[in-house]
Scaffold this active site. Structure first.
Site, PDB file in Angstrom:
ATOM      1  N   LYS A  13      14.570 -15.214  -0.659  1.00  0.00           N
ATOM      2  CA  LYS A  13      14.005 -16.140  -0.746  1.00  0.00           C
ATOM      3  C   LYS A  13      12.698 -16.067  -1.538  1.00  0.00           C
ATOM      4  O   LYS A  13      12.195 -16.506  -2.557  1.00  0.00           O
ATOM      5  CB  LYS A  13      13.406 -17.532  -0.280  1.00  0.00           C
ATOM      6  CG  LYS A  13      14.997 -17.243   0.672  1.00  0.00           C
ATOM      7  CD  LYS A  13      14.513 -18.919   2.224  1.00  0.00           C
ATOM      8  CE  LYS A  13      13.535 -18.106   2.793  1.00  0.00           C
ATOM      9  NZ  LYS A  13      14.647 -17.150   3.997  1.00  0.00           N
ATOM     10  N   ARG A  88      13.514 -25.740   7.570  1.00  0.00           N
ATOM     11  CA  ARG A  88      13.991 -24.974   8.446  1.00  0.00           C
ATOM     12  C   ARG A  88      15.017 -25.640   9.274  1.00  0.00           C
ATOM     13  O   ARG A  88      15.753 -25.312   9.755  1.00  0.00           O
ATOM     14  CB  ARG A  88      13.792 -23.936   8.670  1.00  0.00           C
ATOM     15  CG  ARG A  88      13.071 -23.205   7.922  1.00  0.00           C
ATOM     16  CD  ARG A  88      12.211 -21.671   8.852  1.00  0.00           C
ATOM     17  NE  ARG A  88      12.459 -20.864   8.288  1.00  0.00           N
ATOM     18  CZ  ARG A  88      11.769 -19.889   7.621  1.00  0.00           C
ATOM     19  NH1 ARG A  88      10.494 -20.007   7.085  1.00  0.00           N
ATOM     20  NH2 ARG A  88      11.231 -19.010   7.762  1.00  0.00           N
ATOM     21  N   ARG A 127      10.991  -4.634   4.468  1.00  0.00           N
ATOM     22  CA  ARG A 127      10.050  -5.256   3.314  1.00  0.00           C
ATOM     23  C   ARG A 127       8.314  -5.333   4.028  1.00  0.00           C
ATOM     24  O   ARG A 127       8.144  -4.815   5.772  1.00  0.00           O
ATOM     25  CB  ARG A 127      10.177  -7.244   4.194  1.00  0.00           C
ATOM     26  CG  ARG A 127       9.239  -7.570   3.506  1.00  0.00           C
ATOM     27  CD  ARG A 127       9.249  -9.213   3.987  1.00  0.00           C
ATOM     28  NE  ARG A 127       9.645 -10.190   4.921  1.00  0.00           N
ATOM     29  CZ  ARG A 127      10.247 -11.386   5.303  1.00  0.00           C
ATOM     30  NH1 ARG A 127      10.669 -11.834   4.489  1.00  0.00           N
ATOM     31  NH2 ARG A 127      10.456 -11.629   6.348  1.00  0.00           N
ATOM     32  N   ARG A 160       5.381  -6.745   8.494  1.00  0.00           N
ATOM     33  CA  ARG A 160       4.122  -8.485   8.998  1.00  0.00           C
ATOM     34  C   ARG A 160       5.202  -7.302  10.496  1.00  0.00           C
ATOM     35  O   ARG A 160       5.889  -7.395  10.636  1.00  0.00           O
ATOM     36  CB  ARG A 160       5.391  -9.305   9.078  1.00  0.00           C
ATOM     37  CG  ARG A 160       4.356  -9.944   7.437  1.00  0.00           C
ATOM     38  CD  ARG A 160       4.980 -11.035   6.059  1.00  0.00           C
ATOM     39  NE  ARG A 160       6.395 -11.628   7.507  1.00  0.00           N
ATOM     40  CZ  ARG A 160       7.270 -12.942   6.574  1.00  0.00           C
ATOM     41  NH1 ARG A 160       7.356 -12.986   5.607  1.00  0.00           N
ATOM     42  NH2 ARG A 160       8.146 -13.640   8.380  1.00  0.00           N
ATOM     43  N   ARG A 171      14.793 -14.011  15.023  1.00  0.00           N
ATOM     44  CA  ARG A 171      14.583 -14.803  14.242  1.00  0.00           C
ATOM     45  C   ARG A 171      15.624 -15.277  13.166  1.00  0.00           C
ATOM     46  O   ARG A 171      15.690 -15.913  12.727  1.00  0.00           O
ATOM     47  CB  ARG A 171      13.401 -14.854  13.155  1.00  0.00           C
ATOM     48  CG  ARG A 171      12.098 -14.068  13.281  1.00  0.00           C
ATOM     49  CD  ARG A 171      11.275 -13.454  12.469  1.00  0.00           C
ATOM     50  NE  ARG A 171      10.775 -14.482  11.216  1.00  0.00           N
ATOM     51  CZ  ARG A 171      10.863 -13.681   9.733  1.00  0.00           C
ATOM     52  NH1 ARG A 171      10.421 -11.911  10.313  1.00  0.00           N
ATOM     53  NH2 ARG A 171      10.650 -14.283   8.834  1.00  0.00           N
TER      54      ARG A 171
HETATM   55  P1  ADP Z   1      12.811 -13.881   2.516  1.00  0.00           P
HETATM   56  O1  ADP Z   1      11.492 -14.633   1.773  1.00  0.00           O
HETATM   57  O2  ADP Z   1      13.939 -14.765   2.022  1.00  0.00           O
HETATM   58  O3  ADP Z   1      12.389 -13.617   4.033  1.00  0.00           O
HETATM   59  P2  ADP Z   1      11.925 -11.795   0.477  1.00  0.00           P
HETATM   60  O4  ADP Z   1      12.273 -12.092  -0.440  1.00  0.00           O
HETATM   61  O5  ADP Z   1      10.722 -10.979   1.505  1.00  0.00           O
HETATM   62  O6  ADP Z   1      12.842 -12.628   2.094  1.00  0.00           O
HETATM   63  O7  ADP Z   1      13.162 -10.671   1.056  1.00  0.00           O
HETATM   64  C1  ADP Z   1      13.236  -9.381   1.668  1.00  0.00           C
HETATM   65  C2  ADP Z   1      12.901  -8.316   1.750  1.00  0.00           C
HETATM   66  O8  ADP Z   1      14.200  -8.034   0.855  1.00  0.00           O
HETATM   67  C3  ADP Z   1      11.659  -7.600   0.342  1.00  0.00           C
HETATM   68  O9  ADP Z   1      11.344  -6.669   0.801  1.00  0.00           O
HETATM   69  C4  ADP Z   1      12.210  -8.285  -0.521  1.00  0.00           C
HETATM   70  O10 ADP Z   1      11.948  -6.666  -1.011  1.00  0.00           O
HETATM   71  C5  ADP Z   1      14.314  -6.916  -0.207  1.00  0.00           C
HETATM   72  N1  ADP Z   1      14.589  -8.512  -1.585  1.00  0.00           N
HETATM   73  C6  ADP Z   1      14.663  -8.803  -2.124  1.00  0.00           C
HETATM   74  N2  ADP Z   1      15.565  -9.597  -2.965  1.00  0.00           N
HETATM   75  C7  ADP Z   1      16.390  -8.190  -2.144  1.00  0.00           C
HETATM   76  C8  ADP Z   1      17.381  -7.714  -3.107  1.00  0.00           C
HETATM   77  N3  ADP Z   1      18.291  -8.628  -3.896  1.00  0.00           N
HETATM   78  N4  ADP Z   1      18.482  -6.642  -3.201  1.00  0.00           N
HETATM   79  C9  ADP Z   1      17.756  -5.678  -2.163  1.00  0.00           C
HETATM   80  N5  ADP Z   1      16.219  -6.349  -1.602  1.00  0.00           N
HETATM   81  C10 ADP Z   1      15.738  -7.003  -1.776  1.00  0.00           C
HETATM   82  P1  AMP Z   2       8.750 -17.024   6.235  1.00  0.00           P
HETATM   83  O1  AMP Z   2       8.050 -16.578   6.280  1.00  0.00           O
HETATM   84  O2  AMP Z   2       9.191 -18.264   6.048  1.00  0.00           O
HETATM   85  O3  AMP Z   2       9.607 -15.528   7.009  1.00  0.00           O
HETATM   86  O4  AMP Z   2       7.502 -17.619   8.138  1.00  0.00           O
HETATM   87  C1  AMP Z   2       7.673 -17.487   9.200  1.00  0.00           C
HETATM   88  C2  AMP Z   2       7.191 -18.492  10.172  1.00  0.00           C
HETATM   89  O5  AMP Z   2       6.933 -19.196   9.312  1.00  0.00           O
HETATM   90  C3  AMP Z   2       8.455 -18.754  11.103  1.00  0.00           C
HETATM   91  O6  AMP Z   2       9.890 -17.176  11.805  1.00  0.00           O
HETATM   92  C4  AMP Z   2       8.191 -19.825  11.626  1.00  0.00           C
HETATM   93  O7  AMP Z   2       7.412 -19.654  12.874  1.00  0.00           O
HETATM   94  C5  AMP Z   2       7.171 -20.522  10.294  1.00  0.00           C
HETATM   95  N1  AMP Z   2       7.715 -21.219   9.908  1.00  0.00           N
HETATM   96  C6  AMP Z   2       7.550 -21.635   8.049  1.00  0.00           C
HETATM   97  N2  AMP Z   2       8.247 -22.219   7.344  1.00  0.00           N
HETATM   98  C7  AMP Z   2       8.605 -22.772   8.412  1.00  0.00           C
HETATM   99  C8  AMP Z   2       9.704 -24.066   8.795  1.00  0.00           C
HETATM  100  N3  AMP Z   2       9.909 -25.021   7.260  1.00  0.00           N
HETATM  101  N4  AMP Z   2       9.407 -24.913  10.475  1.00  0.00           N
HETATM  102  C9  AMP Z   2       9.268 -23.848  11.400  1.00  0.00           C
HETATM  103  N5  AMP Z   2       8.357 -23.035  10.520  1.00  0.00           N
HETATM  104  C10 AMP Z   2       8.437 -22.382   9.897  1.00  0.00           C
END
Ligand code: ADP
Ligand code: AMP
Length: 214
Positions: A13, A88, A127, A160, A171
């Site tokens: 995302k 969420r 990541r 992270r 998660r």
């Molecule tokens: P989210 O915001 O949904 O938690 P991220 O955008 O941080 O996910 O992506 C999670 C991990 O996957 C990151 O390390 C990113 O670089 C990688 N990633 C994102 N999109 C793709 C894809 N289409 N193919 C492979 N790896 C990806």
């Molecule tokens: P993210 O960076 O989106 O993966 O979010 C990291 C963490 O932040 C999640 O595991 C939750 O603990 C908290 N968080 C982020 N967005 C929300 C949401 N909309 N509702 C509840 N917790 C959230």
């Protein structure tokens, strides 16, 4: 244009939201980033939410709903925004929707990036993020130009805390239990667009742009 990005943690995302934000010149709002910034700077909110993030749990709805509603009321959101990581839960979606309705507004696109759990585990464990500027990389799929150094700001990238294996599994459970019901919620409302998130980053981006328009 107001967009919600849905999908499991690690689905991509944020990666897509950054690219969409650049293309359409609207802010990328990640509730996760906002919470992490608060934790880092030691605010009251940060202190209240830290344990939830550390344990891979969602923070209580009331904290994140108010925060998001306040954020989208800022001037930079007048032309729209991309929400990443919110809503969420169904109560978050409902309360946000009624706040928008009160102002005569609505979300234009809800985009669900679909990725199976096996790929998610690989994506989250690979990541790496820059805690200084928020940029996200992947050790295999989207590496930095210089090993371990952020392309954008030159600081060291890191894993992270909540991307460690035991928290990743928690998660995913939380996602399936609390967030996945949103797919049915939005499908019934008729404005959910599903995207195959197993494709490459650019292919996914192109398929989203096809839907949103140039
Ligand atoms: P989210 O915001 O949904 O938690 P991220 O955008 O941080 O996910 O992506 C999670 C991990 O996957 C990151 O390390 C990113 O670089 C990688 N990633 C994102 N999109 C793709 C894809 N289409 N193919 C492979 N790896 C990806
Ligand atoms: P993210 O960076 O989106 O993966 O979010 C990291 C963490 O932040 C999640 O595991 C939750 O603990 C908290 N968080 C982020 N967005 C929300 C949401 N909309 N509702 C509840 N917790 C959230």
């Amino acid at each position: 244009m107001k967009i919600i990005m849905l999908g499991a943690p690690g689905a991509g995302k944020g990666t897509q939201a950054v690219k969409l934000s650049e293309k359409y010149c609207i802010p990328h709002i990640s509730t996760g980033d906002i919470l992490r910034t608060n934790i880092k700077s030691g605010t009251e909110l940060g202190k209240r939410v830290k344990a939830f993030l550390d344990n891979g749990q969602l923070v209580p709805d009331e904290l994140v709903i108010d925060l998001t509603i306040d954020r989208v009321k800022r001037d930079d959101c007048k032309r729209g925004y991309i929400l990443d990581g919110f809503p969420r839960t169904i109560p978050q979606a409902q309360e946000f929707e009624s706040a928008l309705e009160n102002d005569g507004e609505k979300i234009d696109y809800i985009i669900d990036i679909e990725v199976p759990d096996e790929n998610i585990i690989q994506r989250m464990s690979g990541r790496r993020t820059c805690s200084h500027c928020g940029a996200t990389y992947h050790i295999l799929h989207n590496p930095t130009k210089i090993e371990e150094i952020c392309d954008s700001c030159g600081k060291r990238i890191e894993l992270r805390d909540d991307d460690k294996p035991e928290t990743i599994k928690k998660r995913l459970v939380v996602y399936h239990e609390q967030t996945q019901p949103l797919m049915d919620y939005y499908t019934i409302k008729g404005n959910l667009v599903k995207i195959d998130g197993t494709l490459g980053i650019d292919e996914i981006f192109n398929s989203i742009v096809e839907i949103l328009g140039e």
